[in-house]
Design an enzyme around this catalytic site. Structure first.
Site, short mmCIF file in Angstrom:
data_model
loop_
_atom_site.label_atom_id
_atom_site.label_comp_id
_atom_site.label_asym_id
_atom_site.label_seq_id
_atom_site.Cartn_x
_atom_site.Cartn_y
_atom_site.Cartn_z
N HIS A 70 -1.30 11.57 -1.71
CA HIS A 70 -2.56 11.13 -1.12
C HIS A 70 -3.44 12.32 -0.71
O HIS A 70 -4.61 12.38 -1.03
CB HIS A 70 -2.29 10.23 0.09
N GLU B 180 0.25 -0.35 -4.76
CA GLU B 180 -0.85 0.60 -4.93
C GLU B 180 -0.27 1.96 -4.64
O GLU B 180 0.59 2.10 -3.74
CB GLU B 180 -1.98 0.30 -3.93
N ASP C 96 -1.32 6.55 -5.05
CA ASP C 96 -2.36 7.55 -5.30
C ASP C 96 -1.84 8.61 -6.26
O ASP C 96 -0.72 9.09 -6.10
CB ASP C 96 -2.74 8.21 -3.97
N HIS D 73 0.83 -1.20 0.00
CA HIS D 73 0.00 0.00 0.00
C HIS D 73 0.86 1.25 0.00
O HIS D 73 1.77 1.40 0.82
CB HIS D 73 -0.89 -0.03 1.25
N GLU E 279 -4.37 4.28 -8.08
CA GLU E 279 -5.58 4.90 -7.55
C GLU E 279 -5.64 6.35 -8.01
O GLU E 279 -4.80 7.18 -7.65
CB GLU E 279 -5.65 4.83 -6.02
#
Ligand code: G3P
Ligand code: MG
Length: 248
Positions: free
Chosen positions: A52, A37, A39, A10, A112
């Site tokens: 993020h 993953e 952002d 993450h 994401e």
């Protein structure tokens, strides 16, 4: 059949490195992770960067926001020392730089799309268009070599679909509402991404029974990981790359 890795680091390196930096990707890699993953949002000049929070203050010191700062300035900002002095000087990377790093090291990406409020459509479109260039050498059928887009923003994913229909999409719903299947159909999404804390075995079974992939965030104990995998969950993000190995 889920074509992607099962355990995903993450924000790059979970709790072991400053999130959404190249050092985080390197850290995940050093811990054996071949899946991340992260952002992505747009700078003032429309460049996708990894971040993020839309506002500075947590991972970048000071006041300001991503949407009002040029990419060239973001790339000079310290996004590492909040985490530890060891990472001082680690900067906000562009999406393109991170894709280049990940592809060079065989790391699969769950991208994401995290638009700042009001920029949903533009962010989805720009990230998707840039991805077409960054993955131009990958044939549309080779899905495991393509990223998987995800977003809590339906509008962003719809725009991504329009710009790059061949790059697969997962819709993020913290708790799947009664319309989850309709939303996935509208997006032609391949997966539902959801908070494991709200998931039950019955809901997991419905989603899997309907033929969708199911990805959970953010699972930080081995016990919970084993439980949801037994329900049929295909993959999960974890911050605890120190506790849960990539081959769990
Ligand atoms: O994509 C899964 C997860 O990252 C969503 O929540 O806030 O950690 O980006 P967040
Ligand atoms: Mg995220």
């Amino acid at each position: 059949m889920w074509p992607y890795p099962k355990v995903i680091a993450h924000r790059g390196g979970g709790v072991l490195a400053p999130e959404n930096t190249l050092a985080a990707m390197q850290c995940g890699l050093e811990h054996g992770f071949a899946a991340v993953e992260f952002d992505v949002m747009l700078s003032k000049d429309g460049v996708p960067v990894l971040m993020h929070d839309p506002e500075f203050g947590r991972t970048v010191r000071g006041k300001g926001s991503v949407a009002t700062t040029l990419a060239a300035d973001l790339q000079r900002m310290d996004a590492g020392s909040w985490f530890s002095e060891k990472f001082a000087g680690e900067t906000v990377p562009t999406y393109a730089a991170v894709v280049q790093f990940c592809r060079a090291h065989g790391i699969w990406m769950n991208v994401e799309i995290k638009p700042t409020p009001g920029s949903e459509i533009e962010t989805g479109r720009v990230v998707a268009q840039l991805s077409l260039d960054l993955f131009a050498d990958v044939a549309p059928g080779e899905v495991s070599r393509l990223p998987l887009f995800s977003s809590f923003s339906f509008a962003a994913l719809a725009a991504a679909r329009q710009a790059a229909p061949q790059i697969p999409r997962g819709f993020l719903m913290s708790q799947p509402g009664s319309d989850w299947q309709q939303r996935l159909q509208e997006l032609e999404a391949v997966a539902l991404h959801t908070n494991h804390q709200h998931l039950t075995a019955a809901v997991a079974q419905q989603i899997k029974g309907a033929g969708y992939g199911l990805l959970c965030y953010t699972v930080n104990t081995r016990e919970r990981a084993a439980e949801i995998l037994a329900w049929g969950v295909d993959a999960f993000c974890t911050d605890r790359i120190d506790l849960i190995p990539a081959d769990f």
